[in-house]
Motif scaffolding. Sequence first.
Motif, PDB file in Angstrom:
ATOM      1  N   ASN A  54       0.816  -1.214   0.000  1.00  0.00           N
ATOM      2  CA  ASN A  54       0.000   0.000   0.000  1.00  0.00           C
ATOM      3  C   ASN A  54       0.845   1.257   0.000  1.00  0.00           C
ATOM      4  O   ASN A  54       1.913   1.290   0.611  1.00  0.00           O
ATOM      5  CB  ASN A  54      -0.904   0.023   1.233  1.00  0.00           C
ATOM      6  CG  ASN A  54      -2.021  -0.989   1.093  1.00  0.00           C
ATOM      7  OD1 ASN A  54      -1.933  -2.079   1.629  1.00  0.00           O
ATOM      8  ND2 ASN A  54      -3.027  -0.643   0.338  1.00  0.00           N
ATOM      9  N   GLY A  55       0.340   2.259  -0.703  1.00  0.00           N
ATOM     10  CA  GLY A  55       0.983   3.564  -0.676  1.00  0.00           C
ATOM     11  C   GLY A  55       2.046   3.769  -1.741  1.00  0.00           C
ATOM     12  O   GLY A  55       2.569   4.867  -1.892  1.00  0.00           O
ATOM     13  N   THR A  99      -3.026   2.405  -7.104  1.00  0.00           N
ATOM     14  CA  THR A  99      -4.298   2.870  -7.678  1.00  0.00           C
ATOM     15  C   THR A  99      -4.053   3.903  -8.776  1.00  0.00           C
ATOM     16  O   THR A  99      -4.622   3.833  -9.861  1.00  0.00           O
ATOM     17  CB  THR A  99      -5.177   3.490  -6.567  1.00  0.00           C
ATOM     18  OG1 THR A  99      -5.243   2.566  -5.497  1.00  0.00           O
ATOM     19  CG2 THR A  99      -6.560   3.810  -7.072  1.00  0.00           C
ATOM     20  N   THR A 100      -3.199   4.864  -8.487  1.00  0.00           N
ATOM     21  CA  THR A 100      -2.859   5.895  -9.472  1.00  0.00           C
ATOM     22  C   THR A 100      -2.296   5.249 -10.735  1.00  0.00           C
ATOM     23  O   THR A 100      -2.643   5.627 -11.857  1.00  0.00           O
ATOM     24  CB  THR A 100      -1.792   6.847  -8.871  1.00  0.00           C
ATOM     25  OG1 THR A 100      -2.226   7.244  -7.579  1.00  0.00           O
ATOM     26  CG2 THR A 100      -1.578   8.060  -9.733  1.00  0.00           C
ATOM     27  N   LYS A 125       6.706   7.442  -8.979  1.00  0.00           N
ATOM     28  CA  LYS A 125       7.272   8.600  -8.259  1.00  0.00           C
ATOM     29  C   LYS A 125       8.730   8.865  -8.629  1.00  0.00           C
ATOM     30  O   LYS A 125       9.498   9.377  -7.809  1.00  0.00           O
ATOM     31  CB  LYS A 125       7.121   8.415  -6.739  1.00  0.00           C
ATOM     32  CG  LYS A 125       5.694   8.009  -6.337  1.00  0.00           C
ATOM     33  CD  LYS A 125       5.490   7.979  -4.841  1.00  0.00           C
ATOM     34  CE  LYS A 125       4.223   7.206  -4.482  1.00  0.00           C
ATOM     35  NZ  LYS A 125       3.952   7.157  -3.056  1.00  0.00           N
ATOM     36  N   ASP A 130       9.619  10.993 -10.587  1.00  0.00           N
ATOM     37  CA  ASP A 130       9.726  12.457 -10.669  1.00  0.00           C
ATOM     38  C   ASP A 130      10.188  13.068  -9.353  1.00  0.00           C
ATOM     39  O   ASP A 130      10.707  14.179  -9.341  1.00  0.00           O
ATOM     40  CB  ASP A 130       8.371  13.074 -11.071  1.00  0.00           C
ATOM     41  CG  ASP A 130       7.236  12.623 -10.151  1.00  0.00           C
ATOM     42  OD1 ASP A 130       7.079  11.401  -9.965  1.00  0.00           O
ATOM     43  OD2 ASP A 130       6.526  13.482  -9.622  1.00  0.00           O
ATOM     44  N   GLY A 136       6.282   5.717 -13.799  1.00  0.00           N
ATOM     45  CA  GLY A 136       5.406   6.835 -13.446  1.00  0.00           C
ATOM     46  C   GLY A 136       6.241   8.031 -13.029  1.00  0.00           C
ATOM     47  O   GLY A 136       7.114   7.905 -12.178  1.00  0.00           O
ATOM     48  N   GLU A 152       1.742  12.899 -10.998  1.00  0.00           N
ATOM     49  CA  GLU A 152       0.441  12.495 -10.466  1.00  0.00           C
ATOM     50  C   GLU A 152      -0.676  12.612 -11.499  1.00  0.00           C
ATOM     51  O   GLU A 152      -1.800  12.209 -11.228  1.00  0.00           O
ATOM     52  CB  GLU A 152       0.121  13.333  -9.233  1.00  0.00           C
ATOM     53  CG  GLU A 152       1.074  13.033  -8.091  1.00  0.00           C
ATOM     54  CD  GLU A 152       0.752  13.825  -6.850  1.00  0.00           C
ATOM     55  OE1 GLU A 152       0.037  13.295  -5.995  1.00  0.00           O
ATOM     56  OE2 GLU A 152       1.214  14.982  -6.753  1.00  0.00           O
TER      57      GLU A 152
HETATM   58  N1  GTP Z   1       4.854  12.491  -7.751  1.00  0.00           N
HETATM   59  C1  GTP Z   1       4.233  11.339  -7.989  1.00  0.00           C
HETATM   60  N2  GTP Z   1       3.281  10.917  -7.158  1.00  0.00           N
HETATM   61  C2  GTP Z   1       2.670   9.751  -7.405  1.00  0.00           C
HETATM   62  C3  GTP Z   1       3.021   8.948  -8.523  1.00  0.00           C
HETATM   63  N3  GTP Z   1       2.249   7.830  -8.482  1.00  0.00           N
HETATM   64  C4  GTP Z   1       1.449   7.947  -7.396  1.00  0.00           C
HETATM   65  N4  GTP Z   1       1.694   9.102  -6.735  1.00  0.00           N
HETATM   66  C5  GTP Z   1       1.081   9.595  -5.491  1.00  0.00           C
HETATM   67  O1  GTP Z   1       1.305   8.662  -4.451  1.00  0.00           O
HETATM   68  C6  GTP Z   1       0.239   8.652  -3.529  1.00  0.00           C
HETATM   69  C7  GTP Z   1      -0.239   7.237  -3.297  1.00  0.00           C
HETATM   70  O2  GTP Z   1      -0.819   6.779  -4.491  1.00  0.00           O
HETATM   71  P1  GTP Z   1      -1.988   5.681  -4.522  1.00  0.00           P
HETATM   72  O3  GTP Z   1      -2.234   5.380  -5.944  1.00  0.00           O
HETATM   73  O4  GTP Z   1      -3.125   6.056  -3.674  1.00  0.00           O
HETATM   74  O5  GTP Z   1      -1.221   4.475  -3.842  1.00  0.00           O
HETATM   75  P2  GTP Z   1      -1.721   3.018  -3.498  1.00  0.00           P
HETATM   76  O6  GTP Z   1      -0.532   2.157  -3.598  1.00  0.00           O
HETATM   77  O7  GTP Z   1      -2.904   2.652  -4.291  1.00  0.00           O
HETATM   78  O8  GTP Z   1      -2.072   3.224  -2.012  1.00  0.00           O
HETATM   79  P3  GTP Z   1      -3.333   2.685  -1.235  1.00  0.00           P
HETATM   80  O9  GTP Z   1      -4.532   3.259  -1.950  1.00  0.00           O
HETATM   81  O10 GTP Z   1      -3.141   3.210   0.149  1.00  0.00           O
HETATM   82  O11 GTP Z   1      -3.222   1.219  -1.377  1.00  0.00           O
HETATM   83  C8  GTP Z   1      -0.817   9.580  -4.125  1.00  0.00           C
HETATM   84  O12 GTP Z   1      -0.715  10.828  -3.490  1.00  0.00           O
HETATM   85  C9  GTP Z   1      -0.416   9.697  -5.591  1.00  0.00           C
HETATM   86  O13 GTP Z   1      -0.815  10.912  -6.168  1.00  0.00           O
HETATM   87  C10 GTP Z   1       4.076   9.422  -9.404  1.00  0.00           C
HETATM   88  O14 GTP Z   1       4.492   8.787 -10.386  1.00  0.00           O
HETATM   89  N5  GTP Z   1       4.632  10.625  -9.077  1.00  0.00           N
END
Ligand code: GTP
Length: 290
Positions: free
Chosen positions: A99-100, A104-105, A243, A245, A268, A271
């Motif tokens: 997670n985190g 999802t993104t 992330k 970036d 990635g 955002e």
């Molecule tokens: N700068 C940046 N932020 C990113 C990128 N990918 C995701 N994020 C940020 O990372 C945070 C977590 O992203 P989520 O997609 O919610 O992560 P997850 O792994 O699904 O997390 P859970 O929903 O808690 O399971 C969010 O604030 C996104 O906007 C990226 O490539 N660059």
Amino acid sequence: MARTPWSLSGALRGMFAKPTIDESTWEDLEAALIGADFGPTVTEEVIDDLRAKVERYRTTDPKDLQRMLREGIEERLSKFDPTLKLTERPAVVLVVGVNGVGKTTTIGKFAKFVRNFGRTVVVGAADTFRAAAVEQLATWAERAGAEIVRPQHPGQDPASVAFQTVERAKREGIEIVIIDTAGRLQTKAGLMDELGKIRRVIEKQAPIAEVLLVLDATTGQNGLAQADAFLEVAGITGLVLTKLDGSAKGGFVLAVQERTGLPIKLVGQGEAIGDLTGFTPHVFAQNLVG
Ligand SMILES: Nc1nc2c(ncn2[C@@H]2O[C@H](COP(=O)(O)OP(=O)(O)OP(=O)(O)O)[C@@H](O)[C@H]2O)c(=O)[nH]1
């Protein structure tokens, strides 16, 4: 090209500005590679290789060293095939990771990425325990122009959501299926059970095209340890780095492929929904080394 935070150009600037290669060049290079999270093994190998080349070609010009560094990194990155295998219909992609990390993104961006190639997409919300996670995924799916299959009630068996998603794709002729999975699994046995069950029910209907492990590039090699269980039990076919970036760890990109033996297939760097690209070793090496 805009400078990326993971570029080595800042760390190497002094070194390449010198008129000739000397002992301090090697020290600077080592510090730059370690600082960029190449890890001690890769750093040593890269430096040994460059020392041998500098000797063989009898050069003292730091510009030659820069070119050889770029080519050496590109060659190592190119040993892995970054091509996504999405030729089956439907092509089923399982997305896993802690997670985190940006799972999802990434699914939202990936749905958009394949939509841009004119493919139809359905996303399966098989992370069924958190209603908020399902809603977040639904928002991304809508933005991407993808369909979504949600759990009918909270805590529904993730495998049954995966099954219904593939079933819908087959019924409606949807080309690509992307399945979100839960990241918060306490034990390796639990993870194995859940992913094993998801795989079995999918494979009753269609082969699994890709299992993508999402990793956060800002945590680098430290973060990789958290993903160990997935590496052991999930049958991963490719990596997605998020992330990048916001990461100074450009060397992680090489180290992670060599440590896991798996190719990076997507990257990635932001955002926004368009901030996901395929991985191109030549472009990456060029941006990394300059
Ligand atoms: N700068 C940046 N932020 C990113 C990128 N990918 C995701 N994020 C940020 O990372 C945070 C977590 O992203 P989520 O997609 O919610 O992560 P997850 O792994 O699904 O997390 P859970 O929903 O808690 O399971 C969010 O604030 C996104 O906007 C990226 O490539 N660059």
